[in-house]
Scaffold this motif. Sequence first.
Motif, mmCIF file in Angstrom:
data_model
loop_
_atom_site.group_PDB
_atom_site.id
_atom_site.type_symbol
_atom_site.label_atom_id
_atom_site.label_comp_id
_atom_site.label_asym_id
_atom_site.label_seq_id
_atom_site.Cartn_x
_atom_site.Cartn_y
_atom_site.Cartn_z
ATOM 1 N N TYR A 118 0.839 -1.200 0.000
ATOM 2 C CA TYR A 118 0.000 0.000 0.000
ATOM 3 C C TYR A 118 0.881 1.260 0.000
ATOM 4 C CZ TYR A 118 -4.506 -2.295 0.957
ATOM 5 O OH TYR A 118 -5.671 -3.033 0.878
ATOM 6 N N ILE A 119 1.902 1.239 0.862
ATOM 7 C CA ILE A 119 2.790 2.405 0.999
ATOM 8 C C ILE A 119 3.571 2.636 -0.301
ATOM 9 C CG2 ILE A 119 4.802 3.297 2.221
ATOM 10 C CD1 ILE A 119 3.771 1.736 4.712
ATOM 11 N N ILE A 120 4.072 1.556 -0.887
ATOM 12 C CA ILE A 120 4.829 1.675 -2.144
ATOM 13 C C ILE A 120 3.926 2.188 -3.266
ATOM 14 C CG2 ILE A 120 5.906 0.301 -3.975
ATOM 15 C CD1 ILE A 120 7.195 -1.392 -1.760
ATOM 16 N N ASN A 121 2.725 1.665 -3.348
ATOM 17 C CA ASN A 121 1.801 2.118 -4.397
ATOM 18 C C ASN A 121 1.460 3.596 -4.241
ATOM 19 O OD1 ASN A 121 1.712 -0.421 -5.508
ATOM 20 N ND2 ASN A 121 -0.206 -1.014 -4.532
ATOM 21 N N GLN A 122 1.282 4.034 -3.006
ATOM 22 C CA GLN A 122 0.997 5.445 -2.763
ATOM 23 C C GLN A 122 2.183 6.310 -3.178
ATOM 24 O OE1 GLN A 122 -1.868 6.684 -1.880
ATOM 25 N NE2 GLN A 122 -1.257 8.820 -1.617
ATOM 26 N N PHE A 123 3.369 5.842 -2.840
ATOM 27 C CA PHE A 123 4.587 6.557 -3.241
ATOM 28 C C PHE A 123 4.694 6.624 -4.768
ATOM 29 C CE2 PHE A 123 9.039 6.224 -4.646
ATOM 30 C CZ PHE A 123 9.561 7.390 -4.103
ATOM 31 N N GLY A 124 4.422 5.480 -5.426
ATOM 32 C CA GLY A 124 4.491 5.433 -6.879
ATOM 33 C C GLY A 124 3.489 6.376 -7.533
ATOM 34 N N GLN A 125 2.268 6.411 -7.015
ATOM 35 C CA GLN A 125 1.242 7.281 -7.594
ATOM 36 C C GLN A 125 1.671 8.749 -7.505
ATOM 37 O OE1 GLN A 125 -1.153 9.527 -5.796
ATOM 38 N NE2 GLN A 125 -1.651 10.187 -7.890
ATOM 39 N N LYS A 126 2.165 9.159 -6.366
ATOM 40 C CA LYS A 126 2.607 10.555 -6.205
ATOM 41 C C LYS A 126 3.748 10.877 -7.167
ATOM 42 C CE LYS A 126 -0.121 11.813 -2.803
ATOM 43 N NZ LYS A 126 -1.179 12.826 -3.037
ATOM 44 N N TYR A 127 4.663 9.911 -7.309
ATOM 45 C CA TYR A 127 5.810 10.106 -8.214
ATOM 46 C C TYR A 127 5.318 10.280 -9.656
ATOM 47 C CZ TYR A 127 9.823 8.846 -11.116
ATOM 48 O OH TYR A 127 10.798 8.834 -12.080
ATOM 49 N N PHE A 128 4.452 9.384 -10.119
ATOM 50 C CA PHE A 128 3.982 9.418 -11.506
ATOM 51 C C PHE A 128 3.134 10.663 -11.785
ATOM 52 C CE2 PHE A 128 4.293 4.615 -11.037
ATOM 53 C CZ PHE A 128 5.527 4.544 -11.670
ATOM 54 N N GLU A 129 2.314 11.035 -10.828
ATOM 55 C CA GLU A 129 1.480 12.226 -11.012
ATOM 56 C C GLU A 129 2.351 13.472 -11.144
ATOM 57 O OE1 GLU A 129 -2.685 13.788 -9.123
ATOM 58 O OE2 GLU A 129 -1.071 13.403 -7.693
ATOM 59 N N GLU A 130 3.386 13.542 -10.314
ATOM 60 C CA GLU A 130 4.291 14.694 -10.367
ATOM 61 C C GLU A 130 5.004 14.756 -11.716
ATOM 62 O OE1 GLU A 130 7.689 17.222 -10.046
ATOM 63 O OE2 GLU A 130 7.845 15.045 -10.311
ATOM 64 N N LYS A 131 5.398 13.596 -12.270
ATOM 65 C CA LYS A 131 6.085 13.560 -13.557
ATOM 66 C C LYS A 131 5.151 13.954 -14.697
ATOM 67 C CE LYS A 131 9.939 12.373 -11.760
ATOM 68 N NZ LYS A 131 10.979 13.435 -11.575
ATOM 69 N N LEU A 132 3.868 13.607 -14.596
ATOM 70 C CA LEU A 132 2.916 13.958 -15.650
ATOM 71 C C LEU A 132 2.708 15.463 -15.725
ATOM 72 C CD1 LEU A 132 0.770 13.247 -17.807
ATOM 73 C CD2 LEU A 132 -0.877 13.046 -15.926
ATOM 74 N N PHE A 133 2.519 16.094 -14.583
ATOM 75 C CA PHE A 133 2.117 17.505 -14.571
ATOM 76 C C PHE A 133 3.288 18.475 -14.453
ATOM 77 C CE2 PHE A 133 -1.820 15.407 -13.154
ATOM 78 C CZ PHE A 133 -2.707 15.922 -14.085
ATOM 79 N N ASN A 134 4.421 18.007 -13.937
ATOM 80 C CA ASN A 134 5.488 18.965 -13.628
ATOM 81 C C ASN A 134 6.800 18.733 -14.379
ATOM 82 O OD1 ASN A 134 3.812 20.294 -11.756
ATOM 83 N ND2 ASN A 134 4.359 18.825 -10.137
ATOM 84 N N SER A 135 6.952 17.581 -15.038
ATOM 85 C CA SER A 135 8.204 17.377 -15.794
ATOM 86 C C SER A 135 8.010 17.803 -17.246
ATOM 87 C CB SER A 135 8.627 15.907 -15.726
ATOM 88 O OG SER A 135 7.775 15.111 -16.533
ATOM 89 N N ASP A 136 9.090 18.218 -17.892
ATOM 90 C CA ASP A 136 9.002 18.631 -19.300
ATOM 91 C C ASP A 136 8.560 17.465 -20.180
ATOM 92 O OD1 ASP A 136 9.814 21.167 -18.652
ATOM 93 O OD2 ASP A 136 11.943 20.790 -19.070
ATOM 94 N N GLU A 137 9.147 16.286 -19.941
ATOM 95 C CA GLU A 137 8.785 15.110 -20.739
ATOM 96 C C GLU A 137 7.312 14.750 -20.557
ATOM 97 O OE1 GLU A 137 9.695 10.330 -20.829
ATOM 98 O OE2 GLU A 137 11.360 11.681 -20.292
ATOM 99 N N GLY A 138 6.864 14.782 -19.299
ATOM 100 C CA GLY A 138 5.473 14.435 -19.013
ATOM 101 C C GLY A 138 4.500 15.391 -19.689
#
Length: 699
Positions: A118-138
């Motif tokens: 559960y903890i890893i999945n939550q960490f992963g979701q936050k990471y992926f969401e941040e990359k989608l909205f805040n990274s140039d590639e995303g």
Amino acid sequence: MQVKVISQHTIQQILSRIDIVEIVGSYVKLKKRGINYLGLCPFHNEKTPSFTVSANKEIYKCFGCGKSGNAIGFLMDLEKYSYVEALRWLANKYGVEVEETAVSPEVVAQRQVADSLYIINQFGQKYFEEKLFNSDEGQDIALSYLKERGFREEVLRKFQVGYSLQDSQSFVTTALNAQYNIELLVKSGLVAQRDGRSYDNYRGRIIFPVHNQSGKIIGFGARVIGKAERAPKYINTPENELYHKSKILYGSYQARQSIDKLDECLLVEGYTDVISLHQAGIENVVASGGTSLTPDQLRLIHKYTNNLTIIYDGDGAGVKAALRGLELALMEGLNVQLVLIPDNEDPDSYVNKVGAAAFQEFVKANKKEFIIFQLEVMLKDAGNDTNKKAAVVNQMAETISKLNKAEDFTKQQDYIRRCSELLRVEEDGFNNLVNKFIRDKVTKENQQQQKQQAQQQQGNRSTGNKGAAGQPHNFNAAPTGEDGFFPEDTFYAEDGDWDQGSFPDGGGAPASTGQFPGDDTLALLTKDEQSEKAVIQVLLEHGSKAWEEASTVASYMIAEVLENQLLDNPEYMRILEMYKTWYEAGLEPGVKNFLYHEDQQLSQLIVKIMDFPYELSGKWTEVLDQQSFKEQEATHLNAVNSCIHYLKLRKIRRIMEENQRDMAKEHTPEEQLVLLQTHVHLKQMEIELVKKLGTVIMK
């Protein structure tokens, strides 16, 4: 292996803190009205408030749709939590540390893995969401692609959509630097290993988190951007302690309340179908992931509604996907309808093309019942082939035979009529064929189970002791009779109807059982059942109060009811026996012990027993506040006496009726004398009880 359970100490800590007004009030805007609270029902659409919450009784009731329950039941109904999930939610809300008993090392290890995932999945979701909205590639690759597809940012955030960078070690490096265990990262599916090297499993893909019924992330679906060539279009989380694909419907967490309210579940294939329909305001939608429906998925849908509408692509693959597993849905008792999207569109593209209103109108106008849809498809495939048509007849008869529940009889007969017309066969012959499949199924059932059911039915038909002519009648005999319970200030009218007087709720005698819109169970209660219900209500409300000297109401009522066998209803007897067990163990059981019991059937029964058909006026509240202790004590004593004396009176009158039937038969003079003496004795007992009751005029 031992089973882990939440300790009774923890449960008691949770129950002692429950405030039903606070819990319900976090979902429903409540206004105080008298001693209760009123608001708009969250379970159905209404403009005039009919949803009532009683803080004193700790129950809620909607007088519009009939929903009722306690605080835990409210969370289970609205959020679709299990009993244990609701307890954990409440424990978290009230800051109660959850203690668990009877835990084996294996269960501890499994729980630890699940919690870590559960903890890893939550960490992963936050990471992926941040990359989608805040990274140039995303932003340049993924977000621009999603916006071209018509997705707005707010709906993407609602479903917590993210993006995994193309760099093959971006996520795994970040996770290891954050001290996450590599073995658990691999088990979660976020990281893969090959030739001793760890890399991101979902690199260069859009990430769709999958939630469980309480909103926790249990896995992910990762989609390629654009069309897939060599790589699979989707990669899903592997099976682990959290993720079981056959038990998952994507979007069920976001859709649960809308499905409950609209009493219909729309089923589509893909993640983007769900998100597009939500964006269009159609929120009662979930996705199967394109696989055949499984029994677990169907049961999950059945938790929300009986009505399932499947919306699939109109191509050949969509038709086949729509038909897979749907006979299971019929056996589950779901009302299944199908809609095929035209012009090689899918729900995602079609709703964007025509708009929400036109999409909903299309679905409404093009729904077809599953059996009729299946028949049309099979007839089209059969063409003019006689053998294939004969196979279709047999297949349809077998399908219809699976609608063999009593409540499905009318539906089954309608399908037989309509299918026989489309198949151009005689209705009687087709009906016989359906019945043959039903009989064949019955003969294959376990014979021992049938024998046990027959024995149980035979036991239910037994009627207790009968007094023989010439013998004194046993007070415990239980012939049938028809008397109703009278609360304090209630009078028996000459026409045999009850005239309900006014009395404070919780004082005097227990409130009479009302009949509520949508509550068929209560509407069918006989007066005898209402009187037995009142006994349980009085016991739960007043059981711990004093009776005579060192005695309590509970000890007196348990002894009187059991010794004289005053209850006929097996459910009420079960409550009494449970109460007796707890009482003799040194506990003081009350309403809460039963109201929040993990057995939801028992809990619902207590809700019905403690229901509030009438609202206590402010005037009566003042009266109760001004009562002295002695007056309040007399009030509960009157309630106990009324219940017990009435049931005894009911029992006597039943025996009198049986005795009179015996007197009408031929007997020797000696036997007739005994019967007459028995009648006189019973009549005297009846008179004494009527005097004690005082508030009842016998006609």
